[in-house]
Design a protein around this motif. Structure first.
Motif, PDB file in Angstrom:
ATOM      1  N   PRO A 105       3.946   6.889  -1.583  1.00 44.91           N
ATOM      2  CA  PRO A 105       4.149   6.080  -0.370  1.00 44.91           C
ATOM      3  C   PRO A 105       3.550   4.688  -0.475  1.00 44.91           C
ATOM      4  O   PRO A 105       4.161   3.703  -0.052  1.00 44.91           O
ATOM      5  CB  PRO A 105       3.471   6.914   0.719  1.00 44.91           C
ATOM      6  N   GLY A 106       2.348   4.588  -1.057  1.00 40.19           N
ATOM      7  CA  GLY A 106       1.730   3.282  -1.210  1.00 40.19           C
ATOM      8  C   GLY A 106       2.524   2.382  -2.132  1.00 40.19           C
ATOM      9  O   GLY A 106       2.680   1.181  -1.883  1.00 40.19           O
ATOM     10  N   TRP A 107       3.014   2.933  -3.223  1.00 37.09           N
ATOM     11  CA  TRP A 107       3.832   2.159  -4.165  1.00 37.09           C
ATOM     12  C   TRP A 107       5.104   1.659  -3.496  1.00 37.09           C
ATOM     13  O   TRP A 107       5.495   0.497  -3.666  1.00 37.09           O
ATOM     14  CB  TRP A 107       4.169   3.030  -5.369  1.00 37.09           C
TER      15      TRP A 107
ATOM     16  N   GLU B 275     -11.867   1.103   0.213  1.00 31.78           N
ATOM     17  CA  GLU B 275     -11.110   1.643  -0.927  1.00 31.78           C
ATOM     18  C   GLU B 275     -11.721   1.175  -2.250  1.00 31.78           C
ATOM     19  O   GLU B 275     -11.817   1.952  -3.211  1.00 31.78           O
ATOM     20  CB  GLU B 275      -9.648   1.208  -0.839  1.00 31.78           C
ATOM     21  N   ALA B 276     -12.139  -0.076  -2.308  1.00 34.37           N
ATOM     22  CA  ALA B 276     -12.749  -0.591  -3.541  1.00 34.37           C
ATOM     23  C   ALA B 276     -14.040   0.155  -3.854  1.00 34.37           C
ATOM     24  O   ALA B 276     -14.317   0.482  -5.018  1.00 34.37           O
ATOM     25  CB  ALA B 276     -13.002  -2.089  -3.405  1.00 34.37           C
ATOM     26  N   ARG B 277     -14.846   0.447  -2.839  1.00 31.64           N
ATOM     27  CA  ARG B 277     -16.094   1.175  -3.064  1.00 31.64           C
ATOM     28  C   ARG B 277     -15.830   2.592  -3.547  1.00 31.64           C
ATOM     29  O   ARG B 277     -16.653   3.175  -4.258  1.00 31.64           O
ATOM     30  CB  ARG B 277     -16.921   1.203  -1.781  1.00 31.64           C
ATOM     31  N   LEU B 278     -14.694   3.134  -3.169  1.00 28.70           N
ATOM     32  CA  LEU B 278     -14.335   4.478  -3.612  1.00 28.70           C
ATOM     33  C   LEU B 278     -13.632   4.463  -4.971  1.00 28.70           C
ATOM     34  O   LEU B 278     -13.260   5.524  -5.497  1.00 28.70           O
ATOM     35  CB  LEU B 278     -13.429   5.146  -2.574  1.00 28.70           C
ATOM     36  N   GLY B 279     -13.451   3.269  -5.542  1.00 33.02           N
ATOM     37  CA  GLY B 279     -12.809   3.146  -6.847  1.00 33.02           C
ATOM     38  C   GLY B 279     -11.298   3.161  -6.789  1.00 33.02           C
ATOM     39  O   GLY B 279     -10.647   3.279  -7.835  1.00 33.02           O
TER      40      GLY B 279
ATOM     41  N   GLU C 172      -8.657   0.995  -6.624  1.00 31.69           N
ATOM     42  CA  GLU C 172      -8.285  -0.411  -6.717  1.00 31.69           C
ATOM     43  C   GLU C 172      -6.857  -0.669  -6.243  1.00 31.69           C
ATOM     44  O   GLU C 172      -6.566  -1.712  -5.650  1.00 31.69           O
ATOM     45  CB  GLU C 172      -8.470  -0.914  -8.154  1.00 31.69           C
ATOM     46  N   GLY C 173      -5.960   0.269  -6.520  1.00 32.01           N
ATOM     47  CA  GLY C 173      -4.577   0.094  -6.068  1.00 32.01           C
ATOM     48  C   GLY C 173      -4.485   0.094  -4.549  1.00 32.01           C
ATOM     49  O   GLY C 173      -3.813  -0.754  -3.950  1.00 32.01           O
ATOM     50  N   ALA C 174      -5.185   1.044  -3.913  1.00 29.31           N
ATOM     51  CA  ALA C 174      -5.174   1.104  -2.452  1.00 29.31           C
ATOM     52  C   ALA C 174      -5.869  -0.108  -1.859  1.00 29.31           C
ATOM     53  O   ALA C 174      -5.470  -0.616  -0.795  1.00 29.31           O
ATOM     54  CB  ALA C 174      -5.850   2.392  -1.979  1.00 29.31           C
ATOM     55  N   ALA C 175      -6.909  -0.614  -2.528  1.00 26.78           N
ATOM     56  CA  ALA C 175      -7.594  -1.821  -2.047  1.00 26.78           C
ATOM     57  C   ALA C 175      -6.661  -3.022  -2.096  1.00 26.78           C
ATOM     58  O   ALA C 175      -6.622  -3.834  -1.156  1.00 26.78           O
ATOM     59  CB  ALA C 175      -8.841  -2.079  -2.887  1.00 26.78           C
ATOM     60  N   ALA C 176      -5.906  -3.135  -3.186  1.00 23.68           N
ATOM     61  CA  ALA C 176      -4.946  -4.245  -3.293  1.00 23.68           C
ATOM     62  C   ALA C 176      -3.860  -4.134  -2.229  1.00 23.68           C
ATOM     63  O   ALA C 176      -3.426  -5.140  -1.653  1.00 23.68           O
ATOM     64  CB  ALA C 176      -4.324  -4.261  -4.689  1.00 23.68           C
TER      65      ALA C 176
END
Length: 453
Positions: free
Chosen positions: A435-437, A393-397, A399-403
């Motif tokens: 959903p992630g939030w 996720e971080a490589r795809l930019g 950042e929220g999903a990476a966290a």
């Protein structure tokens, strides 16, 4: 095959601290920093194949019972934290056949079906006060698989309460023996296998010395348990021989475990090149890989795949060899093929994701994100998969999903401060109401509750 400390480890320790552990053991005990759980798609599938008929015979839903493998050479098996069965590699190594392993699992299933963990909690509640310190010390020592030895910690004014607790344990062990034999018989196996296991334990018992107080043991002397079982088993049908397919997968599991846990030179001596059987070839492939001798390992893997070209676990093993040998591209291709043959195996999917992240392909991060998302949906206890998902996720930019993935990783490790920090960051970055939030909000709430305890 991977050895890691997933999120279940804090739960094991918590169960130990609460005394919520029942075990079949012949271990003399040694200090241990903590349990190391082995994760392997093939081994886990084989353990399910062995255990599921026993669970059904006990009236339990197979999907509700989990079997975990602990890397430890001591003979031990136990139940902790609910419907979780833990097997030491040493227990599997000492079993002589499939029926005996089935007998071990059946015994532990007897503890689950008999509600013994709940009864243990009730027994402990009547002996708190001074006994508590001693029993917590005993439970801590028991993490190394040595409840017999750890009983010595509870002494002095705690002795009467301790003996009352252990009386529960003696009865529970005998009941689990009886139930285990019944489950094996109901599943069509040979209930005498449970007796065989106890005889092996009795042989180990002789090595521990003969001057122990039999009253202060966590379970009856093996000879007593054997006598209690013999009459019962004599009235049961003998059962049929194991299915040859089950025996094949059992043999593969044992071969794989030994090859990964014993020294490579020892493995090769036990499986010399003149032995061209499939199991010997598998053992040598792993031993050569571990030396490392990549050419010979590849040669042995090619021989295995010539025998079983569409075997997802052999193809996965080839992918592991390639990835650990620095060949991420070919490894990804192998893992991708394995995942096509076994699409619902989360550990294979996690391997594919890891291989993709190690390639030089700039577009691989998106595929890695997709397969790792599927892997974590199928197996929420794989912290390494969450770590790799966060990287994708971080490589795809994102950042929220990476966290969020990082928070999920820590949610299973017993570190609520890390969960809170990363879930809060995810909630700040993800769209409100998504959903992630919402998942981040749930983890924030759970982490705050955990920090208040």
């Amino acid at each position: 095959m991977e050895a890691l400390l997933p999120g279940l480890v804090p739960k094991i320790r918590a169960a130990l601290a609460a005394g919520a552990l029942l075990c079949l053991t012949a271990a003399t005990g040694s200090a241990a920093a903590g349990p190391v759980l082995i994760r392997d798609a093939e081994i886990e599938a084989t353990l399910r194949r062995v255990g599921d008929p026993i669970f059904r015979a006990a009236g339990l839903s197979p999907s509700g019972v989990k079997i975990y493998l602990i890397q430890d050479p001591e003979m031990n098996a136990f139940v902790a934290g609910g419907q979780n069965i833990f097997l030491h590699t040493g227990m599997i190594d000492r079993m002589e056949n499939l029926d005996q392993l089935r007998g071990v699992i059946a015994h532990e299933t007897g503890h689950i079906a008999g509600g013994h963990l709940a009864r243990r909690d009730q027994a402990m509640s009547g002996g708190r006060n001074m006994m508590l310190i001693g029993m917590l010390g005993a439970a801590a020592a028991g993490i190394a698989g040595a409840p017999d030895a750890s009983v010595a910690i509870a002494a002095g004014s705690q002795q009467v309460a301790t003996r009352n607790l252990l009386a529960y344990s003696r009865g529970e062990e005998a009941a689990a023996d009886q139930a285990g034999a019944r489950y094996v018989s109901t599943a069509g196996g040979d209930p005498a296998a449970v007796l065989d296991v106890l005889r092996i334990l009795r042989g180990q018992e002789a090595l521990m010395g003969r001057d122990q107080d039999p009253y202060t043991r966590t379970h009856p002397m093996s000879s007593e348990r054997i006598m209690m079982l013999e009459n019962r088993i004599a009235k049961m049908p003998k059962g049929k021989a194991p299915d040859p397919e089950d025996v094949y997968w059992y043999d593969r599991m044992v071969t794989k475990l030994r090859a990964f846990t014993e020294g490579p030179a020892q493995t090769i001596r036990a499986n010399p090149p003149v032995d061209t059987s499939e199991m010997a070839t598998l053992a040598r492939a792993i031993a050569y890989h571990r030396q490392p001798d990549t050419a010979r390992a590849a040669q042995q893997m090619d021989a295995l795949l010539a025998l079983r070209p569409d075997d997802p676990y052999y193809i996965e093993l080839k992918g592991q060899f390639l990835l650990e040998g620095g060949k991420a591209g070919p490894a990804a291709a192998a893992y991708r093929r394995a995942s096509e043959l076994a699409p619902d195996q989360p550990l294979i999917l996690a391997g594919l994701g890891r291989a993709l992240l190690n390639t030089d392909d700039p577009g691989a991060a998106r595929e890695a994100r997709d397969v790792l998302s599927r892997a974590t949906r199928l197996d929420r206890k794989n912290s390494d998969a969450y770590r790799d998902l966060a990287l994708a996720e971080a490589r795809l930019g994102n950042e929220g999903a990476a966290a969020l993935a990082t928070a999920e990783r820590y949610s299973g490790s017993g570190t609520p401060r890390d969960v809170l920090r990363n879930a809060t960051r995810a909630a700040d970055l993800l769209p409100v109401g998504s959903p992630g939030w919402r998942r981040a909000q749930d983890m924030i709430t759970m982490a705050r509750r955990a920090l208040k305890k």
